[in-house]
Scaffold this motif. Structure first.
Motif, PDB file in Angstrom:
ATOM      1  N   ARG A  53     -39.504 -11.450 -39.366  1.00  0.00           N
ATOM      2  CA  ARG A  53     -39.140 -11.556 -38.035  1.00  0.00           C
ATOM      3  C   ARG A  53     -38.881 -10.246 -37.560  1.00  0.00           C
ATOM      4  NH1 ARG A  53     -37.521 -10.950 -33.687  1.00  0.00           N
ATOM      5  NH2 ARG A  53     -36.593 -12.485 -32.402  1.00  0.00           N
ATOM      6  N   LYS A  54     -38.640  -9.328 -38.431  1.00  0.00           N
ATOM      7  CA  LYS A  54     -38.197  -7.905 -37.772  1.00  0.00           C
ATOM      8  C   LYS A  54     -37.404  -7.891 -36.757  1.00  0.00           C
ATOM      9  CE  LYS A  54     -42.375  -5.919 -39.499  1.00  0.00           C
ATOM     10  NZ  LYS A  54     -43.391  -6.957 -39.523  1.00  0.00           N
ATOM     11  N   PHE A  55     -36.126  -8.318 -36.864  1.00  0.00           N
ATOM     12  CA  PHE A  55     -35.028  -8.317 -35.656  1.00  0.00           C
ATOM     13  C   PHE A  55     -34.553  -6.880 -35.440  1.00  0.00           C
ATOM     14  CE2 PHE A  55     -34.257 -12.440 -38.058  1.00  0.00           C
ATOM     15  CZ  PHE A  55     -33.801 -13.303 -37.001  1.00  0.00           C
ATOM     16  N   ALA A  56     -34.362  -6.717 -33.914  1.00  0.00           N
ATOM     17  CA  ALA A  56     -34.313  -5.073 -33.642  1.00  0.00           C
ATOM     18  C   ALA A  56     -33.333  -5.356 -32.336  1.00  0.00           C
ATOM     19  CB  ALA A  56     -35.574  -4.980 -33.376  1.00  0.00           C
ATOM     20  N   ASP A  57     -32.177  -6.259 -32.389  1.00  0.00           N
ATOM     21  CA  ASP A  57     -31.240  -6.339 -31.078  1.00  0.00           C
ATOM     22  C   ASP A  57     -29.809  -6.124 -31.749  1.00  0.00           C
ATOM     23  OD1 ASP A  57     -30.499  -6.505 -28.512  1.00  0.00           O
ATOM     24  OD2 ASP A  57     -32.292  -7.866 -28.353  1.00  0.00           O
ATOM     25  N   ILE A  58     -28.907  -6.138 -30.760  1.00  0.00           N
ATOM     26  CA  ILE A  58     -27.554  -5.952 -31.067  1.00  0.00           C
ATOM     27  C   ILE A  58     -27.214  -7.151 -31.795  1.00  0.00           C
ATOM     28  CG2 ILE A  58     -26.915  -4.471 -29.014  1.00  0.00           C
ATOM     29  CD1 ILE A  58     -25.738  -7.311 -27.941  1.00  0.00           C
ATOM     30  N   GLY A  59     -26.062  -6.994 -32.813  1.00  0.00           N
ATOM     31  CA  GLY A  59     -25.503  -8.179 -33.547  1.00  0.00           C
ATOM     32  C   GLY A  59     -25.542  -9.461 -32.820  1.00  0.00           C
ATOM     33  N   ASN A  60     -25.025  -9.586 -31.667  1.00  0.00           N
ATOM     34  CA  ASN A  60     -24.620 -10.758 -31.232  1.00  0.00           C
ATOM     35  C   ASN A  60     -25.787 -11.424 -30.967  1.00  0.00           C
ATOM     36  OD1 ASN A  60     -22.711 -12.950 -29.700  1.00  0.00           O
ATOM     37  ND2 ASN A  60     -24.210 -12.379 -27.957  1.00  0.00           N
ATOM     38  N   THR A  61     -26.978 -10.903 -30.413  1.00  0.00           N
ATOM     39  CA  THR A  61     -28.226 -11.323 -30.015  1.00  0.00           C
ATOM     40  C   THR A  61     -28.992 -11.840 -31.151  1.00  0.00           C
ATOM     41  OG1 THR A  61     -28.385 -10.160 -27.912  1.00  0.00           O
ATOM     42  CG2 THR A  61     -30.471 -10.921 -28.806  1.00  0.00           C
ATOM     43  N   VAL A  62     -28.961 -10.980 -32.195  1.00  0.00           N
ATOM     44  CA  VAL A  62     -29.777 -11.310 -33.466  1.00  0.00           C
ATOM     45  C   VAL A  62     -29.113 -12.554 -34.067  1.00  0.00           C
ATOM     46  CG1 VAL A  62     -30.948  -8.892 -33.726  1.00  0.00           C
ATOM     47  CG2 VAL A  62     -28.708  -9.497 -34.990  1.00  0.00           C
ATOM     48  N   ALA A  63     -27.892 -12.653 -33.855  1.00  0.00           N
ATOM     49  CA  ALA A  63     -27.158 -13.969 -34.585  1.00  0.00           C
ATOM     50  C   ALA A  63     -27.617 -15.120 -34.116  1.00  0.00           C
ATOM     51  CB  ALA A  63     -25.810 -13.817 -34.742  1.00  0.00           C
ATOM     52  N   LEU A  64     -27.792 -15.027 -32.729  1.00  0.00           N
ATOM     53  CA  LEU A  64     -28.671 -16.244 -32.050  1.00  0.00           C
ATOM     54  C   LEU A  64     -29.976 -16.468 -32.445  1.00  0.00           C
ATOM     55  CD1 LEU A  64     -26.802 -15.561 -28.713  1.00  0.00           C
ATOM     56  CD2 LEU A  64     -25.992 -17.479 -30.180  1.00  0.00           C
ATOM     57  N   GLN A  65     -30.709 -15.419 -32.484  1.00  0.00           N
ATOM     58  CA  GLN A  65     -32.184 -15.407 -32.545  1.00  0.00           C
ATOM     59  C   GLN A  65     -32.307 -15.872 -34.074  1.00  0.00           C
ATOM     60  OE1 GLN A  65     -32.974 -11.337 -31.824  1.00  0.00           O
ATOM     61  NE2 GLN A  65     -34.093 -11.819 -30.012  1.00  0.00           N
ATOM     62  N   TYR A  66     -31.492 -15.790 -35.073  1.00  0.00           N
ATOM     63  CA  TYR A  66     -31.568 -16.348 -36.291  1.00  0.00           C
ATOM     64  C   TYR A  66     -31.044 -17.600 -36.736  1.00  0.00           C
ATOM     65  CZ  TYR A  66     -30.803 -14.909 -41.545  1.00  0.00           C
ATOM     66  OH  TYR A  66     -30.819 -15.019 -42.819  1.00  0.00           O
ATOM     67  N   SER A  67     -30.115 -18.003 -35.834  1.00  0.00           N
ATOM     68  CA  SER A  67     -29.662 -19.087 -36.130  1.00  0.00           C
ATOM     69  C   SER A  67     -30.114 -20.380 -35.146  1.00  0.00           C
ATOM     70  CB  SER A  67     -28.174 -19.181 -35.953  1.00  0.00           C
ATOM     71  OG  SER A  67     -27.832 -19.128 -34.528  1.00  0.00           O
ATOM     72  N   SER A  68     -30.534 -20.059 -34.063  1.00  0.00           N
ATOM     73  CA  SER A  68     -31.043 -20.864 -32.966  1.00  0.00           C
ATOM     74  C   SER A  68     -32.230 -20.915 -32.490  1.00  0.00           C
ATOM     75  CB  SER A  68     -29.962 -20.577 -31.992  1.00  0.00           C
ATOM     76  OG  SER A  68     -28.740 -20.879 -32.253  1.00  0.00           O
ATOM     77  N   GLY A  69     -32.618 -21.426 -31.254  1.00  0.00           N
ATOM     78  CA  GLY A  69     -34.098 -21.145 -30.744  1.00  0.00           C
ATOM     79  C   GLY A  69     -34.670 -22.334 -31.300  1.00  0.00           C
ATOM     80  N   VAL A  70     -36.003 -22.324 -31.124  1.00  0.00           N
ATOM     81  CA  VAL A  70     -37.101 -23.139 -31.637  1.00  0.00           C
ATOM     82  C   VAL A  70     -37.045 -23.184 -33.164  1.00  0.00           C
ATOM     83  CG1 VAL A  70     -39.573 -23.862 -31.653  1.00  0.00           C
ATOM     84  CG2 VAL A  70     -38.455 -23.042 -29.515  1.00  0.00           C
ATOM     85  N   TYR A  71     -37.069 -22.052 -33.729  1.00  0.00           N
ATOM     86  CA  TYR A  71     -37.316 -21.782 -35.057  1.00  0.00           C
ATOM     87  C   TYR A  71     -36.296 -21.838 -36.070  1.00  0.00           C
ATOM     88  CZ  TYR A  71     -41.625 -20.329 -32.813  1.00  0.00           C
ATOM     89  OH  TYR A  71     -42.692 -20.214 -32.094  1.00  0.00           O
ATOM     90  N   LYS A  72     -34.920 -21.586 -35.665  1.00  0.00           N
ATOM     91  CA  LYS A  72     -33.795 -21.935 -36.470  1.00  0.00           C
ATOM     92  C   LYS A  72     -34.191 -21.328 -37.841  1.00  0.00           C
ATOM     93  CE  LYS A  72     -32.807 -26.252 -34.461  1.00  0.00           C
ATOM     94  NZ  LYS A  72     -32.800 -25.559 -32.921  1.00  0.00           N
ATOM     95  N   ILE A  73     -34.549 -19.980 -38.075  1.00  0.00           N
ATOM     96  CA  ILE A  73     -35.071 -19.135 -39.081  1.00  0.00           C
ATOM     97  C   ILE A  73     -34.125 -19.299 -40.359  1.00  0.00           C
ATOM     98  CG2 ILE A  73     -35.740 -17.138 -39.893  1.00  0.00           C
ATOM     99  CD1 ILE A  73     -36.530 -16.485 -37.000  1.00  0.00           C
ATOM    100  N   ALA A  74     -32.764 -19.231 -40.045  1.00  0.00           N
ATOM    101  CA  ALA A  74     -31.877 -19.096 -41.097  1.00  0.00           C
ATOM    102  C   ALA A  74     -31.821 -20.358 -41.811  1.00  0.00           C
ATOM    103  CB  ALA A  74     -30.398 -18.619 -40.560  1.00  0.00           C
ATOM    104  N   SER A  75     -32.022 -21.466 -41.254  1.00  0.00           N
ATOM    105  CA  SER A  75     -32.037 -22.628 -42.009  1.00  0.00           C
ATOM    106  C   SER A  75     -33.076 -22.861 -43.043  1.00  0.00           C
ATOM    107  CB  SER A  75     -32.016 -23.756 -41.144  1.00  0.00           C
ATOM    108  OG  SER A  75     -33.332 -24.022 -40.463  1.00  0.00           O
TER     109      SER A  75
END
Ligand code: BMP
Length: 274
Positions: free
Chosen positions: A93-115
């Motif tokens: 995923r190459k996250f590249a944003d502030i902590g609060n934003t990447v936590a949301l991108q990692y856990s949520s949205g369409v893909y729920k990557i962390a799961s």
């Protein structure tokens, strides 16, 4: 001895992070340090290629956002394949944003990557907050993070002091950062604060830009051989994309996966026996 002179099995025994431990165990069990990057845009191709290469890999690397006909059932199918063939999953995923934003991108949205993704990666450019943000989601799930300390592409900016700062960030967050995307081992990279250096550190180095037949592409990608990457540079996992899935028929894709697995494993065996 430095981590890269130990066997994957020895390293697995000592590793504290569950994702890193599972990856090392899988590598040993399957005698494969090959990760296939499946960069295709249709679900059917994605699943077919993974089913073909599955027996030869320790890890599958995804760019889930390039799938045009994505729906959540794809993740169930991917999980089934990972159980059928015994490999782990790495969303690149190459996250590249502030902590609060990447936590949301990692856990949520369409893909729920962390799961579903055992391992993911991040650019260190935002500073240590990116690790805190991702760790707040991933640590309770037993996930692991790789930092992009270097890149394979021509003219990339991840060099020198940037690489050293990436290594320093990893050394101060060893509970969640399990390694690097890099072109070589990082033990010898001096960090700004020597007090955080641990003689026994064991960061996994996963390395893209691997190919046996061509030296690069038209957009700056640069390839080295499995031997250069694993034997000469001491990296742990070779990441191969077009060199495997780009070869046409299923039989040819399978033959290439077996070829890269063999090359990567022979380079490792030579490394630990020297
Ligand atoms: P290929 O083997 O087809 O060149 O694919 C390489 C894969 O590794 C791509 O998915 C790319 O996004 C990724 N990658 C890379 O090539 N270089 C890097 O420095 C970091 C990457 O994640």
């Amino acid at each position: 001895p430095s981590a890269h002179l130990q066997t994957y099995a020895q390293r697995a025994q000592k590793h504290a992070n569950p994702a890193a431990k599972a990856l090392l165990e899988t590598i040993e069990r399957k005698k494969s340090n090959l990760c296939v990057s499946v960069d295709v845009t249709k679900q059917a191709d994605f699943l077919r290629i993974i089913d073909v290469v599955g027996p030869y890999i320790c890890l599958v690397k995804t760019h889930i956002d390039i799938i045009e006909d994505f729906d959540p059932s794809l993740i169930d199918r991917l999980r089934e394949l990972s159980e059928k063939h015994d490999f782990l999953i790495f969303e690149d995923r190459k996250f590249a944003d502030i902590g609060n934003t990447v936590a949301l991108q990692y856990s949520s949205g369409v893909y729920k990557i962390a799961s579903w993704s055992h391992i993911t990666n991040a650019h260190p450019v935002p500073g240590p907050g990116i690790i805190s943000g991702l760790a707040s989601v991933g640590r309770p799930l037993g996930r692991g993070l790789l930092l992009l300390a270097e890149m394979s592409s021509k003219g990339n900016l991840a060099t020198g002091a940037y690489t050293a700062e990436a290594v320093h960030m990893a050394r101060t967050h060893r509970d969640f950062v399990v390694g690097f995307i890099a072109m070589r081992r990082m033990e010898s990279v001096p960090t700004p604060d020597a007090s955080v250096v641990d003689e026994d550190e064991d960061f996994l180095v996963l390395t893209p830009g691997v190919g046996l037949d061509v030296k690069g592409d038209a957009m700056g990608q640069q390839y080295r051989t499995p031997r250069e990457v694993v034997f000469e540079s001491g990296c742990d996992v070779i990441i191969v994309g077009r060199g495997i899935y780009g070869k046409g028929s299923d039989a040819e894709v399978q033959a290439q996966a077996e070829r890269y697995r063999k090359e990567g494993w022979a380079a490792y065996e030579d490394r630990i026996s020297t």
